[in-house]
Design a protein around this motif. Structure first.
Motif, PDB file in Angstrom:
ATOM      1  N   ILE A 248       0.873  -1.166   0.000  1.00 35.68           N
ATOM      2  CA  ILE A 248       0.000   0.000   0.000  1.00 35.68           C
ATOM      3  C   ILE A 248       0.911   1.217   0.000  1.00 35.68           C
ATOM      4  CG2 ILE A 248      -0.197   0.379   2.520  1.00 35.68           C
ATOM      5  CD1 ILE A 248      -3.297   0.598   1.985  1.00 35.68           C
ATOM      6  N   PRO A 249       0.549   2.299  -0.664  1.00 35.18           N
ATOM      7  CA  PRO A 249       1.407   3.490  -0.616  1.00 35.18           C
ATOM      8  C   PRO A 249       1.620   3.933   0.831  1.00 35.18           C
ATOM      9  CG  PRO A 249      -0.254   3.717  -2.329  1.00 35.18           C
ATOM     10  CD  PRO A 249      -0.614   2.490  -1.562  1.00 35.18           C
ATOM     11  N   THR A 250       2.883   4.112   1.210  1.00 29.60           N
ATOM     12  CA  THR A 250       3.216   4.401   2.602  1.00 29.60           C
ATOM     13  C   THR A 250       4.301   5.463   2.692  1.00 29.60           C
ATOM     14  OG1 THR A 250       2.684   2.109   3.206  1.00 29.60           O
ATOM     15  CG2 THR A 250       3.922   3.393   4.815  1.00 29.60           C
ATOM     16  N   ILE A 251       4.136   6.353   3.669  1.00 24.45           N
ATOM     17  CA  ILE A 251       5.102   7.401   3.962  1.00 24.45           C
ATOM     18  C   ILE A 251       5.808   7.021   5.259  1.00 24.45           C
ATOM     19  CG2 ILE A 251       5.383   9.851   4.499  1.00 24.45           C
ATOM     20  CD1 ILE A 251       2.447  10.067   3.162  1.00 24.45           C
ATOM     21  N   PHE A 252       7.098   6.740   5.189  1.00 24.57           N
ATOM     22  CA  PHE A 252       7.873   6.424   6.380  1.00 24.57           C
ATOM     23  C   PHE A 252       8.687   7.639   6.791  1.00 24.57           C
ATOM     24  CE2 PHE A 252       7.399   2.082   4.609  1.00 24.57           C
ATOM     25  CZ  PHE A 252       6.863   1.441   5.724  1.00 24.57           C
ATOM     26  N   ILE A 253       8.635   7.971   8.077  1.00 22.81           N
ATOM     27  CA  ILE A 253       9.459   9.044   8.631  1.00 22.81           C
ATOM     28  C   ILE A 253      10.152   8.520   9.883  1.00 22.81           C
ATOM     29  CG2 ILE A 253       8.085  10.942   7.691  1.00 22.81           C
ATOM     30  CD1 ILE A 253       6.617  11.108  10.342  1.00 22.81           C
ATOM     31  N   ASN A 254      11.197   9.207  10.308  1.00 21.23           N
ATOM     32  CA  ASN A 254      11.906   8.818  11.523  1.00 21.23           C
ATOM     33  C   ASN A 254      11.138   9.286  12.756  1.00 21.23           C
ATOM     34  OD1 ASN A 254      14.215   7.521  10.423  1.00 21.23           O
ATOM     35  ND2 ASN A 254      15.131   9.514   9.967  1.00 21.23           N
ATOM     36  N   ALA A 255      11.016   8.405  13.740  1.00 11.96           N
ATOM     37  CA  ALA A 255      10.297   8.750  14.959  1.00 11.96           C
ATOM     38  C   ALA A 255      10.921   9.954  15.660  1.00 11.96           C
ATOM     39  CB  ALA A 255      10.256   7.549  15.897  1.00 11.96           C
ATOM     40  N   ASP A 256      12.240   9.978  15.767  1.00  8.22           N
ATOM     41  CA  ASP A 256      12.869  11.057  16.531  1.00  8.22           C
ATOM     42  C   ASP A 256      12.769  12.410  15.829  1.00  8.22           C
ATOM     43  OD1 ASP A 256      14.719  10.619  14.535  1.00  8.22           O
ATOM     44  OD2 ASP A 256      16.385  10.129  15.872  1.00  8.22           O
ATOM     45  N   ASP A 257      12.496  12.422  14.536  1.00 10.84           N
ATOM     46  CA  ASP A 257      12.324  13.695  13.827  1.00 10.84           C
ATOM     47  C   ASP A 257      11.026  14.397  14.212  1.00 10.84           C
ATOM     48  OD1 ASP A 257      14.722  13.347  12.551  1.00 10.84           O
ATOM     49  OD2 ASP A 257      13.856  12.752  10.619  1.00 10.84           O
ATOM     50  N   ILE A 258      10.079  13.646  14.775  1.00  9.23           N
ATOM     51  CA  ILE A 258       8.805  14.246  15.187  1.00  9.23           C
ATOM     52  C   ILE A 258       8.579  14.117  16.695  1.00  9.23           C
ATOM     53  CG2 ILE A 258       7.643  14.084  12.950  1.00  9.23           C
ATOM     54  CD1 ILE A 258       6.399  11.441  13.922  1.00  9.23           C
ATOM     55  N   GLY A 259       9.657  13.842  17.420  1.00 11.09           N
ATOM     56  CA  GLY A 259       9.581  13.830  18.876  1.00 11.09           C
ATOM     57  C   GLY A 259       9.107  12.553  19.517  1.00 11.09           C
ATOM     58  N   TYR A 260       9.171  11.437  18.778  1.00 11.37           N
ATOM     59  CA  TYR A 260       8.755  10.146  19.328  1.00 11.37           C
ATOM     60  C   TYR A 260       9.920   9.163  19.344  1.00 11.37           C
ATOM     61  CZ  TYR A 260       3.966  11.864  18.797  1.00 11.37           C
ATOM     62  OH  TYR A 260       2.815  12.603  18.893  1.00 11.37           O
ATOM     63  N   VAL A 261       9.681   8.023  19.993  1.00  9.20           N
ATOM     64  CA  VAL A 261      10.688   6.959  20.064  1.00  9.20           C
ATOM     65  C   VAL A 261      10.364   5.847  19.075  1.00  9.20           C
ATOM     66  CG1 VAL A 261      11.751   5.215  21.573  1.00  9.20           C
ATOM     67  CG2 VAL A 261      11.174   7.470  22.490  1.00  9.20           C
ATOM     68  N   GLY A 262       9.071   5.610  18.902  1.00 14.04           N
ATOM     69  CA  GLY A 262       8.629   4.499  18.064  1.00 14.04           C
ATOM     70  C   GLY A 262       8.048   3.373  18.884  1.00 14.04           C
ATOM     71  N   THR A 263       7.935   3.586  20.209  1.00 12.64           N
ATOM     72  CA  THR A 263       7.346   2.579  21.094  1.00 12.64           C
ATOM     73  C   THR A 263       5.991   3.038  21.630  1.00 12.64           C
ATOM     74  OG1 THR A 263       8.490   3.521  23.024  1.00 12.64           O
ATOM     75  CG2 THR A 263       9.619   1.766  21.803  1.00 12.64           C
ATOM     76  N   GLU A 264       5.492   4.151  21.116  1.00 13.29           N
ATOM     77  CA  GLU A 264       4.246   4.727  21.615  1.00 13.29           C
ATOM     78  C   GLU A 264       3.068   3.777  21.384  1.00 13.29           C
ATOM     79  OE1 GLU A 264       7.190   7.793  21.269  1.00 13.29           O
ATOM     80  OE2 GLU A 264       6.477   6.340  19.792  1.00 13.29           O
ATOM     81  N   LEU A 265       2.122   3.794  22.328  1.00 15.01           N
ATOM     82  CA  LEU A 265       0.893   3.016  22.196  1.00 15.01           C
ATOM     83  C   LEU A 265      -0.245   3.950  21.776  1.00 15.01           C
ATOM     84  CD1 LEU A 265       1.207   0.609  25.275  1.00 15.01           C
ATOM     85  CD2 LEU A 265       2.049   0.315  22.933  1.00 15.01           C
ATOM     86  N   GLN A 266      -1.409   3.377  21.532  1.00 21.23           N
ATOM     87  CA  GLN A 266      -2.506   4.130  20.935  1.00 21.23           C
ATOM     88  C   GLN A 266      -2.902   5.386  21.705  1.00 21.23           C
ATOM     89  OE1 GLN A 266      -5.354   0.740  20.150  1.00 21.23           O
ATOM     90  NE2 GLN A 266      -5.585   1.830  18.219  1.00 21.23           N
ATOM     91  N   ASP A 267      -3.017   5.292  23.022  1.00 21.63           N
ATOM     92  CA  ASP A 267      -3.517   6.426  23.793  1.00 21.63           C
ATOM     93  C   ASP A 267      -2.637   7.652  23.654  1.00 21.63           C
ATOM     94  OD1 ASP A 267      -5.639   4.912  24.612  1.00 21.63           O
ATOM     95  OD2 ASP A 267      -4.874   4.516  26.636  1.00 21.63           O
ATOM     96  N   VAL A 268      -1.331   7.442  23.537  1.00 22.99           N
ATOM     97  CA  VAL A 268      -0.399   8.571  23.442  1.00 22.99           C
ATOM     98  C   VAL A 268      -0.671   9.394  22.190  1.00 22.99           C
ATOM     99  CG1 VAL A 268       2.034   9.198  23.167  1.00 22.99           C
ATOM    100  CG2 VAL A 268       1.384   7.379  24.760  1.00 22.99           C
ATOM    101  N   ILE A 269      -0.966   8.712  21.086  1.00 22.25           N
ATOM    102  CA  ILE A 269      -1.190   9.392  19.812  1.00 22.25           C
ATOM    103  C   ILE A 269      -2.662   9.755  19.621  1.00 22.25           C
ATOM    104  CG2 ILE A 269      -0.937   9.220  17.311  1.00 22.25           C
ATOM    105  CD1 ILE A 269       1.725   9.198  18.798  1.00 22.25           C
ATOM    106  N   ASN A 270      -3.535   8.798  19.826  1.00 24.68           N
ATOM    107  CA  ASN A 270      -4.955   9.006  19.497  1.00 24.68           C
ATOM    108  C   ASN A 270      -5.654   9.965  20.439  1.00 24.68           C
ATOM    109  OD1 ASN A 270      -4.529   7.249  17.412  1.00 24.68           O
ATOM    110  ND2 ASN A 270      -5.520   5.499  18.384  1.00 24.68           N
ATOM    111  N   GLY A 271      -5.069  10.190  21.613  1.00 24.22           N
ATOM    112  CA  GLY A 271      -5.632  11.158  22.550  1.00 24.22           C
ATOM    113  C   GLY A 271      -5.058  12.550  22.388  1.00 24.22           C
ATOM    114  N   ASP A 272      -4.230  12.737  21.382  1.00 22.81           N
ATOM    115  CA  ASP A 272      -3.542  14.005  21.160  1.00 22.81           C
ATOM    116  C   ASP A 272      -3.981  14.587  19.817  1.00 22.81           C
ATOM    117  OD1 ASP A 272      -1.761  16.092  20.691  1.00 22.81           O
ATOM    118  OD2 ASP A 272       0.004  15.006  21.396  1.00 22.81           O
TER     119      ASP A 272
END
Length: 399
Positions: A221-245
């Motif tokens: 599927i067409p996908t855009i990959f970016i680095n987690a640390d470029d947007i202030g994340y680690v890459g271990t975040e769970l749903q509530d951290v993102i979906n509640g923001d």
């Protein structure tokens, strides 16, 4: 109540259907010729019918009055028919139903539900009986109509019936089931290049976010990959951290829209709102220890990288099957952000990545021909199970 009032409303109709889990998704499956005649062709009637079946659009975003489960993973529909091609058994059309908008997105495949297509096809007479052994494995050849690609599913059969129970465990699915290996042949979407821009890494200028490094890939599927640390994340975040923001979700949608434009999937940013299913946006990072959403420990030593992906505007609870194909494809090609997050060092024919529910191993075969990358196939194991079968009911004037 008077007779005139009673006759004012059109009664419900019954449509044969099967409710199935495939991988970490669920959807309502139909045989094409079981649909009302008006919905057997693409168009408004079909879309309205599927929206009503799932319970959309729902401003409450709960889909209480339908079969949907109020997440992108459970707001799905599948239409199957015996294939018109001699090389395939079944034609598979996937519709991603928006939860809060009157929209069915036909722009891509669902990799998870792909695992359920083979079992449904066998059980519903879409595979020639001569190809089904009493005991063994049936190779079901699937034509994915949305992206015009071949999927080959290996479905176990016991006593002439699809084997659904088994010991295969899939993170993101509570109970074990029978293993179904699924191979996505030449998984680049449509006829486009794997890298639409011609680059392994692009610079994506997103207003309000900044310039981001991005791998824009078209595989699975067409996908855009970016680095987690470029947007202030680690890459271990769970749903509530993102979906509640809300601010984070708006940022990801902006990235997705500008990535879609760069990939040539839309011609104007405004069009992204009506193309919710594709492209996906995902962020990656090197392997680290974390606890999955179930509390299970995921050890850095057991994975090659961490990946989080959004689907229909929300962080996915596990990983979309098609995005897993994109991960495998990008990991197989030296120099992509996914490959670098996994440690670089050349091409990889398999990768194990951590996602919110645990980990998943996927493989891909990549080749470089005349300066252009090609993915021969991507392979992963999933499972599938019938949850309920019979009929769904909708008001007869819904479509």
């Amino acid at each position: 109540m008077s007779e005139s009032v009673q006759n004012k409303y059109v009664p419900q109709i019954k449509i044969p259907a099967t409710y199935m889990r495939g991988g970490t998704s669920k959807g309502v499956f139909f045989k094409l010729n079981d649909l009302p005649e008006a919905a057997q062709q693409p168009g408004v009637a079909r879309d309205q019918l599927l929206l009503r079946v799932i319970g959309s659009p729902d401003p409450y975003e709960k889909q209480i009055d339908g079969m949907g489960g109020a997440t992108s993973s459970t707001s799905k529909t599948v239409i199957l028919s015996k294939s018109e091609s001699a090389e395939h058994d079944v034609d598979y059309l996937f519709g991603q139903v928006s939860i809060d908008k009157p929209y069915v997105d036909w722009s891509g495949n669902c990799g998870n539900l792909s695992a359920a297509v083979g079992p449904f096809a066998i059980a519903n007479g879409l595979v020639d009986a001569s190809r089904i052994p009493e005991n063994g494995v049936v190779e079901v050849r699937i034509w994915q109509v949305n992206i015009q690609k071949t999927i080959v599913s290996q479905v176990p059969v016991v006593n002439g019936q699809v084997q659904e129970t088994g010991g295969f465990e899939l993170d993101g699915v509570t109970f074990p089931a029978a293993e179904i290996p699924v191979a996505f042949k030449d998984p680049a979407d449509g006829e486009g290049a794997i890298f639409p821009t011609g680059n392994l890494i692009d610079e994506l200028d997103v207003p309000g976010v900044g310039v981001l490094k991005a791998t824009l890939i078209n595989a699975g599927i067409p996908t855009i990959f970016i680095n987690a640390d470029d947007i202030g994340y680690v890459g271990t975040e769970l749903q509530d951290v993102i979906n509640g923001d809300g601010k984070a979700l708006a940022m990801f949608e902006a990235i997705r829209a500008h990535g879609a434009l760069r990939m040539g999937l839309i011609s104007d940013i405004s069009e992204a709102a009506n193309r919710q299913h594709t492209p996906k946006v995902a962020f990656v990072g090197p392997p680290v220890d974390y606890l999955s959403s179930s509390g299970k420990s995921v050890n850095a030593s057991d994975i090659d990288l961490v990946v989080r992906a959004l689907s229909m505007g929300k962080l996915h609870h596990a990983m979309m099957g098609t995005a897993a194909v994109a991960i495998a494809a990008a990991a197989a090609i030296e120099g992509t952000l996914v490959n670098l997050a996994a440690g670089g060092g050349g091409q990889r024919n398999a990768v194990t990545f951590g996602h919110p529910s645990g980990s998943l191993r996927v493989g891909a075969e990549a080749s470089l021909n005349e300066g252009r990358w090609h993915i021969d196939q991507a392979v992963m194991s999933r499972s599938a199970r019938v949850l309920m079968e019979g009929v769904v009911r909708i008001p007869g004037d819904s479509f």
